[in-house]
Structures are given as structure tokens and as C-alpha cells.
Design a protein around this motif. Structure first.
Motif, PDB file in Angstrom:
ATOM      1  N   SER A   1       0.758  -0.769  -0.187  1.00 19.74           N
ATOM      2  CA  SER A   1       0.385   0.499   0.139  1.00 19.74           C
ATOM      3  C   SER A   1       0.954   1.564  -0.164  1.00 19.74           C
ATOM      4  O   SER A   1       2.112   1.225   0.600  1.00 19.74           O
ATOM      5  CB  SER A   1      -0.700  -0.023   1.288  1.00 19.74           C
ATOM      6  N   VAL A   2       0.702   2.622  -0.474  1.00 22.84           N
ATOM      7  CA  VAL A   2       1.057   3.552  -0.527  1.00 22.84           C
ATOM      8  C   VAL A   2       0.273   4.320  -0.685  1.00 22.84           C
ATOM      9  O   VAL A   2      -0.816   4.831  -1.472  1.00 22.84           O
ATOM     10  CB  VAL A   2       1.629   3.543  -2.625  1.00 22.84           C
ATOM     11  N   SER A   3       1.043   5.879   0.112  1.00 22.86           N
ATOM     12  CA  SER A   3       0.025   6.767   0.923  1.00 22.86           C
ATOM     13  C   SER A   3       0.271   7.796  -0.085  1.00 22.86           C
ATOM     14  O   SER A   3       1.166   7.568  -1.171  1.00 22.86           O
ATOM     15  CB  SER A   3       1.080   7.384   2.166  1.00 22.86           C
ATOM     16  N   GLU A   4      -0.356   8.731  -0.385  1.00 27.35           N
ATOM     17  CA  GLU A   4      -0.347   9.502  -0.886  1.00 27.35           C
ATOM     18  C   GLU A   4       1.123  10.467  -0.930  1.00 27.35           C
ATOM     19  O   GLU A   4       2.214  11.343  -1.068  1.00 27.35           O
ATOM     20  CB  GLU A   4      -1.443  11.231  -1.107  1.00 27.35           C
ATOM     21  N   LYS A   5       1.425  11.230   0.625  1.00 24.01           N
ATOM     22  CA  LYS A   5       2.882  11.356   0.241  1.00 24.01           C
ATOM     23  C   LYS A   5       3.806  10.103  -0.194  1.00 24.01           C
ATOM     24  O   LYS A   5       4.601  11.141  -0.440  1.00 24.01           O
ATOM     25  CB  LYS A   5       2.998  11.755   1.724  1.00 24.01           C
ATOM     26  N   ALA A   6       3.939   9.276  -0.044  1.00 23.36           N
ATOM     27  CA  ALA A   6       4.816   8.690  -0.791  1.00 23.36           C
ATOM     28  C   ALA A   6       4.859   8.669  -1.766  1.00 23.36           C
ATOM     29  O   ALA A   6       5.923   8.327  -2.894  1.00 23.36           O
ATOM     30  CB  ALA A   6       4.357   6.921  -0.670  1.00 23.36           C
ATOM     31  N   TRP A   7       3.534   8.628  -3.107  1.00 27.05           N
ATOM     32  CA  TRP A   7       3.751   9.312  -3.852  1.00 27.05           C
ATOM     33  C   TRP A   7       4.639   9.838  -5.004  1.00 27.05           C
ATOM     34  O   TRP A   7       5.682  10.505  -6.117  1.00 27.05           O
ATOM     35  CB  TRP A   7       2.610   9.584  -4.165  1.00 27.05           C
ATOM     36  N   GLU A   8       4.335  11.849  -3.686  1.00 26.21           N
ATOM     37  CA  GLU A   8       4.963  12.189  -4.062  1.00 26.21           C
ATOM     38  C   GLU A   8       6.694  12.529  -4.355  1.00 26.21           C
ATOM     39  O   GLU A   8       7.657  12.245  -5.150  1.00 26.21           O
ATOM     40  CB  GLU A   8       5.137  13.583  -2.899  1.00 26.21           C
ATOM     41  N   PHE A   9       7.248  10.640  -2.989  1.00 25.83           N
ATOM     42  CA  PHE A   9       8.564  10.777  -3.003  1.00 25.83           C
ATOM     43  C   PHE A   9       9.279  10.052  -4.036  1.00 25.83           C
ATOM     44  O   PHE A   9       9.559  10.196  -5.033  1.00 25.83           O
ATOM     45  CB  PHE A   9       8.624   9.404  -1.820  1.00 25.83           C
ATOM     46  N   TYR A  10       7.614   9.184  -4.453  1.00 30.80           N
ATOM     47  CA  TYR A  10       8.381   8.313  -5.728  1.00 30.80           C
ATOM     48  C   TYR A  10       8.615   9.273  -7.184  1.00 30.80           C
ATOM     49  O   TYR A  10       9.343   8.776  -7.578  1.00 30.80           O
ATOM     50  CB  TYR A  10       6.463   7.573  -6.542  1.00 30.80           C
ATOM     51  N   LYS A  11       7.497  10.539  -7.107  1.00 30.87           N
ATOM     52  CA  LYS A  11       8.041  11.251  -8.361  1.00 30.87           C
ATOM     53  C   LYS A  11       9.633  12.193  -8.323  1.00 30.87           C
ATOM     54  O   LYS A  11      10.227  12.599  -9.605  1.00 30.87           O
ATOM     55  CB  LYS A  11       7.258  12.562  -8.259  1.00 30.87           C
ATOM     56  N   LYS A  12      10.364  11.982  -7.182  1.00 34.42           N
ATOM     57  CA  LYS A  12      12.158  12.452  -6.928  1.00 34.42           C
ATOM     58  C   LYS A  12      12.837  11.230  -7.404  1.00 34.42           C
ATOM     59  O   LYS A  12      14.112  11.932  -7.406  1.00 34.42           O
ATOM     60  CB  LYS A  12      11.686  13.545  -5.823  1.00 34.42           C
ATOM     61  N   SER A  13      11.634  10.050  -7.095  1.00 39.30           N
ATOM     62  CA  SER A  13      13.207   8.610  -7.269  1.00 39.30           C
ATOM     63  C   SER A  13      13.607   8.615  -8.488  1.00 39.30           C
ATOM     64  O   SER A  13      13.473   9.313  -9.207  1.00 39.30           O
ATOM     65  CB  SER A  13      11.822   7.440  -6.784  1.00 39.30           C
ATOM     66  N   GLN A  14      14.834   8.420  -8.434  1.00 40.52           N
ATOM     67  CA  GLN A  14      15.737   7.871 -10.096  1.00 40.52           C
ATOM     68  C   GLN A  14      16.307   6.503  -9.696  1.00 40.52           C
ATOM     69  O   GLN A  14      17.404   6.446  -9.928  1.00 40.52           O
ATOM     70  CB  GLN A  14      16.934   9.693  -9.924  1.00 40.52           C
ATOM     71  N   LEU A  15      16.116   6.010  -8.735  1.00 42.40           N
ATOM     72  CA  LEU A  15      16.175   4.776  -8.790  1.00 42.40           C
ATOM     73  C   LEU A  15      15.909   4.093  -9.816  1.00 42.40           C
ATOM     74  O   LEU A  15      15.005   4.329 -10.225  1.00 42.40           O
ATOM     75  CB  LEU A  15      16.105   3.796  -7.409  1.00 42.40           C
ATOM     76  N   ARG A  16      16.697   3.387 -10.785  1.00 40.47           N
ATOM     77  CA  ARG A  16      16.256   2.455 -12.073  1.00 40.47           C
ATOM     78  C   ARG A  16      15.402   1.176 -11.235  1.00 40.47           C
ATOM     79  O   ARG A  16      15.354   0.617 -10.076  1.00 40.47           O
ATOM     80  CB  ARG A  16      17.127   1.757 -12.765  1.00 40.47           C
ATOM     81  N   LYS A  17      14.210   0.726 -12.178  1.00 39.30           N
ATOM     82  CA  LYS A  17      13.255  -0.205 -11.619  1.00 39.30           C
ATOM     83  C   LYS A  17      12.855  -0.232 -13.094  1.00 39.30           C
ATOM     84  O   LYS A  17      12.146   0.602 -14.150  1.00 39.30           O
ATOM     85  CB  LYS A  17      12.583   0.182 -10.387  1.00 39.30           C
ATOM     86  N   PHE A  18      12.405  -1.533 -12.987  1.00 40.87           N
ATOM     87  CA  PHE A  18      10.796  -1.550 -14.752  1.00 40.87           C
ATOM     88  C   PHE A  18      10.209  -2.223 -13.736  1.00 40.87           C
ATOM     89  O   PHE A  18       8.777  -1.657 -14.213  1.00 40.87           O
ATOM     90  CB  PHE A  18      12.161  -3.026 -15.521  1.00 40.87           C
ATOM     91  N   TYR A  19      10.380  -4.386 -13.515  1.00 42.76           N
ATOM     92  CA  TYR A  19       9.792  -4.786 -13.004  1.00 42.76           C
ATOM     93  C   TYR A  19       8.781  -4.130 -11.126  1.00 42.76           C
ATOM     94  O   TYR A  19       7.819  -4.049 -11.375  1.00 42.76           O
ATOM     95  CB  TYR A  19       9.972  -6.073 -12.997  1.00 42.76           C
ATOM     96  N   TRP A  20       9.814  -3.560 -10.978  1.00 46.34           N
ATOM     97  CA  TRP A  20       9.473  -3.066  -9.374  1.00 46.34           C
ATOM     98  C   TRP A  20       9.006  -1.502  -9.427  1.00 46.34           C
ATOM     99  O   TRP A  20       8.207  -1.138  -8.622  1.00 46.34           O
ATOM    100  CB  TRP A  20       9.823  -2.883  -8.814  1.00 46.34           C
ATOM    101  N   ASP A  21       8.411  -1.198 -10.508  1.00 47.28           N
ATOM    102  CA  ASP A  21       7.750   0.417 -10.847  1.00 47.28           C
ATOM    103  C   ASP A  21       6.462   0.234 -10.406  1.00 47.28           C
ATOM    104  O   ASP A  21       5.658   0.088 -11.572  1.00 47.28           O
ATOM    105  CB  ASP A  21       8.062   0.377 -12.669  1.00 47.28           C
ATOM    106  N   PHE A  22       6.213   1.120  -9.209  1.00 47.73           N
ATOM    107  CA  PHE A  22       5.056   0.936  -9.187  1.00 47.73           C
ATOM    108  C   PHE A  22       4.102   2.048  -9.196  1.00 47.73           C
ATOM    109  O   PHE A  22       2.351   1.546  -9.757  1.00 47.73           O
ATOM    110  CB  PHE A  22       4.990   1.974  -6.792  1.00 47.73           C
ATOM    111  N   LYS A  23       4.274   3.438 -10.226  1.00 53.16           N
ATOM    112  CA  LYS A  23       3.270   4.060 -11.693  1.00 53.16           C
ATOM    113  C   LYS A  23       2.930   2.507 -12.014  1.00 53.16           C
ATOM    114  O   LYS A  23       1.794   2.386 -12.374  1.00 53.16           O
ATOM    115  CB  LYS A  23       3.825   4.625 -12.251  1.00 53.16           C
ATOM    116  N   LYS A  24       3.141   1.460 -13.267  1.00 56.43           N
ATOM    117  CA  LYS A  24       3.090   0.444 -13.581  1.00 56.43           C
ATOM    118  C   LYS A  24       1.554   0.108 -13.128  1.00 56.43           C
ATOM    119  O   LYS A  24       0.418  -0.392 -13.799  1.00 56.43           O
ATOM    120  CB  LYS A  24       3.968  -0.198 -14.067  1.00 56.43           C
ATOM    121  N   TYR A  25       2.270  -0.537 -11.579  1.00 52.94           N
ATOM    122  CA  TYR A  25       1.086  -1.632 -11.368  1.00 52.94           C
ATOM    123  C   TYR A  25      -0.247  -0.312 -10.757  1.00 52.94           C
ATOM    124  O   TYR A  25      -1.099  -0.256 -10.879  1.00 52.94           O
ATOM    125  CB  TYR A  25       1.760  -2.010  -9.814  1.00 52.94           C
TER     126      TYR A  25
END
Length: 387
Positions: A203-227
Motif C-alpha cells: 500500500s502506498v500513501s499520497e505522501k509516498a507518491w510524491e517521493f516516487y516522483k523524485k526517485s531516480q533509482l532504476r526500476k522496471f518490473y518493480w515500478d509502482f506507477k505501472k501497477y
């Protein structure tokens, strides 16, 4: 003919017949209306068990996969995070964060101790660069439950996020995700959710989604926005092929939990823990953690002096077909862990305690009155029957 082993472990846990039956159905395609209806129902019921209004993301993975995903989706290399560890799985969070180049401040407690939340808050206040805090809710390696509510409420109105490993606690120990302010909660299918291994949920809070926008670590399968994007579609699905059969199983497991009642499920697990602790007391054995922090889903018991506790465990497993677990890391050979989570009832526990007594006797431990622990548990069960 031998019966299937009774799994009194930290996971996997026994499966209800209805869950097993759900997995016996012919496979269906994951881009169909039929699967979409099942998946949508699972998503809504996950929100209820997580106690959140936010979407819960589903991955074909173990709980460790979700732990890794929770690191790569919210931070960038060099970001400072605090990881609080009281056991093996807290240490795993440390290793994951270091793997992805995060600057990790470690706050470790001796195995068997609980996190001191006041100390944790002091560390946060003295390190303004901390962007996230990782902590395990229930540490199965030590049988300790951390009191995370105070930490969550403290961080709720700060510019930092709280990430909680609830792999073994969710559904069995109260965790009010939204009310307390937990930003990210990860769990797995194979423990209190009464389903097979193979699925992880976040589960991901609205505040955590703001952190997601700034994250620069590489991800493909684990990319939360895809899900997340796939959950926002009219027909909910996953970005990649899901574990269809396991999702069917979880669908049934979640319904059983919610029909029984989430609060009732918390109380049931607390009672099973009480019965196990009572048995340990009657056997003159010591719990690893203090009783007030002892887990509702697994009880860690110290080995009595001069007894090979690994031999006790093997006798229970091989002779009595009851699988319990031993210690991990530095606790190997020092404790035995009796799980009582998920599809386990009082009579499963009664049988476990009876065989525990026999195995202890066979290994030369005689500092107890034979049958006393089993009798005490039976009497407690009888009180419930007569009440």
C-alpha cells in the motif's frame, strides 16, 4: 499412511480447504472480464485488510521482493534513510537499502529486544537529512512485535516517509495504515492471509507518491506507477502476467478473513499466543522477548540449558509431523519458534504443545510435570467453550 505435516511455522501456513479448492480450477486468461472481476474484488478486500483507502499493489513475488520495491521506488542514490532492526528481517532491509546505494543509518537492537521508539525519534530529530524510516512490524526471527503506532503518528506530519514490513503481521495484528499514518506497508500472501506463497502486496500513501516522483533509482518490473496505472483503469489488471491461480486463492482467503471479522481475527491470534506463552510457563521455559512484546503470531522460546533444541525440533517434525522452526543467524540452536498464524486453531496448538512435551522428554529435559502444559492449554480452551 502419514498425515500431511502440521505447519506451525512463521510461514508458509496451513491453507483452508476453500483456498485449496480455488487453486484446483482451470486457469483463465488474465486479460478477461472474468479475471478482472476477481482481481477488482481482491483489490477492494485488500484495502479493508490494510485498513487504507489507497490502492494496494499486487506483485508476483515473495515479501522480500516487496521490501526491495519499497526501497527503489521512493529514493535516489545517496539519500539518507534510517533502518530500525530487531532481527533478521530488519537486517534484510539494511542490506537492501545498501545494495541500491542509499546512505543507511542503522539502529540495531539485540535479538529479543524491541525497538525503543523514543530513541528512534531522537535519531530522526538529530539527522535532518533522513528521508525515510524502515522498520519491521513483527519480527518472526525473534518473536517480537514493534510498537510502530507512536513512530507512525510522529512521522505523519513530517517530510519523511515510514515504510513498514508487515509480511507476518498484516491481518493478524492490528495495523491501522491510514489512521496511524503509515506511508508504505508491505506484506506477503503466505502468512496471516491464509494463502500460498508467491504474492506480495504494497500500500502506498499520497505522501509516498510524491517521493516516487523524485526517485531516480532504476526500476522496471518493480515500478509502482505501472501497477497503479493499471488499477486506475476501468477493468483493473496488472502490467505483467499475474499469478492467476494465486490471486484466486487470495480472493478466497481474504473473504474468509473479512467474513470472520478483522477484529475477531486479531483477538484469535492474541489468544493463540496467550495459550503458547502459558504452555512455556508450565514447562518452565523462558520466552526470548519480554512477554509484553511477544508476538501474536509466533512465540520464540529459549532452549533450556543442556538441551539440544534442534533435536527437539527435528523430533517434532520427523516423528510427530509437526513442523516448527529453530533460530536464525546468531539464534541458531538457541531458540525454538512455534508459529500460530493464519489457518491454525486452538486444537492445532494443543496437539503441538503435547508433542513439544514429548520431544523435550525424549531429549532429556525433565524440569516440568509431564502433561501439565497440555492440561493448562486444554483447561483454557474449555473455559472458552463454557463461556
Amino acid at each position: 499412511m502419514r498425515k500431511p505435516k502440521l505447519l506451525m511455522t512463521p510461514g508458509p501456513t496451513p491453507l483452508p480447504p476453500e483456498v485449496i479448492a480455488a487453486m484446483s480450477q482451470q486457469i483463465i486468461h488474465h486479460r478477461t472480464k472474468e479475471f478482472g472481476e476477481i482481481f477488482s474484488r481482491v483489490n477492494e478486500n485488500l484495502k479493508k485488510v490494510f485498513q487504507t483507502k489507497n490502492n494496494v499493489l499486487t506483485f508476483a513475488a515473495s515479501g522480500t521482493g516487496a521490501m526491495e520495491a519499497s526501497a527503489v521506488n521512493f529514493f535516489s542514490e545517496g539519500d539518507t534513510v534510517l533502518v530500525v532492526s530487531v532481527g533478521v528481517f530488519g537486517d534484510r532491509f539494511i542490506n537492501i537499502c545498501k545494495t541500491f546505494g542509499l546512505n543507511v543509518i542503522e539502529k540495531k537492537y539485540p535479538y529479543g529486544d524491541v525497538a525503543n521508539i523514543d530513541e528512534v525519534i531522537e535519531i530522526i530529530e538529530s539527522n535532518k537529512d533522513i528521508k525515510g524510516v524502515f522498520i519491521t512490524h513483527n519480527e518472526t526471527s525473534t518473536g517480537v512485535t514493534n510498537p510502530i503506532e507512536k513512530l507512525a503518528r510522529y512521522l505523519k506530519n513530517t517530510d519523511k516517509i515510514l515504510i513498514v514490513d508487515a509480511v507476518s503481521s498484516l491481518g493478524a495484528i492490528d495495523l491501522k495504515t491510514d489512521e496511524w499514518g503509515v506511508d508504505v506497508v508491505v506484506t506477503g500472501s503466505q502468512k496471516a492471509l491464509m494463502s500460498p506463497p508467491g504474492l506480495a502486496f504494497v500500500s502506498v500513501s499520497e505522501k509516498a507518491w510524491e517521493f516516487y516522483k523524485k526517485s531516480q533509482l532504476r526500476k522496471f518490473y518493480w515500478d509502482f506507477k505501472k501497477y497503479q496505472d493499471n488499477l486506475l483503469k476501468e477493468s483493473q489488471d496488472t502490467p505483467f502476467t499475474p499469478a492467476v491461480t494465486l490471486i484466486r486463492a487470495v480472493d478466497v482467503g481474504l473473504k474468509l478473513i473479512l467474513d470472520y471479522g478483522l477484529e475477531n481475527n486479531f483477538k484469535r491470534h492474541t489468544r493463540l499466543a496467550h495459550l503458547t506463552q502459558l504452555a512455556a510457563e508450565k514447562l518452565n521455559l523462558e520466552l526470548l522477548p519480554k512477554k509484553e512484546y511477544s508476538s501474536a503470531v509466533i512465540t520464540a522460546i529459549k532452549s533450556p540449558e543442556g538441551v539440544d533444541i534442534e533435536k527437539v525440533r527435528k523430533i517434532m517434525n520427523q516423528k510427530y509431523d509437526i513442523m516448527v522452526t529453530g533460530g536464525q543467524a546468531t539464534l541458531k540452536g538457541k531458540i525454538i519458534r512455534i508459529g500460530h498464524m493464519g489457518y491454525v486453531d486452538e486444537f492445532d496448538l494443543l496437539k503441538t504443545i503435547e508433542c513439544f512435551e514429548l520431544a523435550l522428554l525424549e531429549c532429556g529435559y525433565k524440569n516440568f510435570e509431564v502433561g501439565e502444559a497440555t492440561k493448562a492449554v486444554l483447561q483454557e480452551i474449555a473455559k472458552g467453550v463454557n463461556s
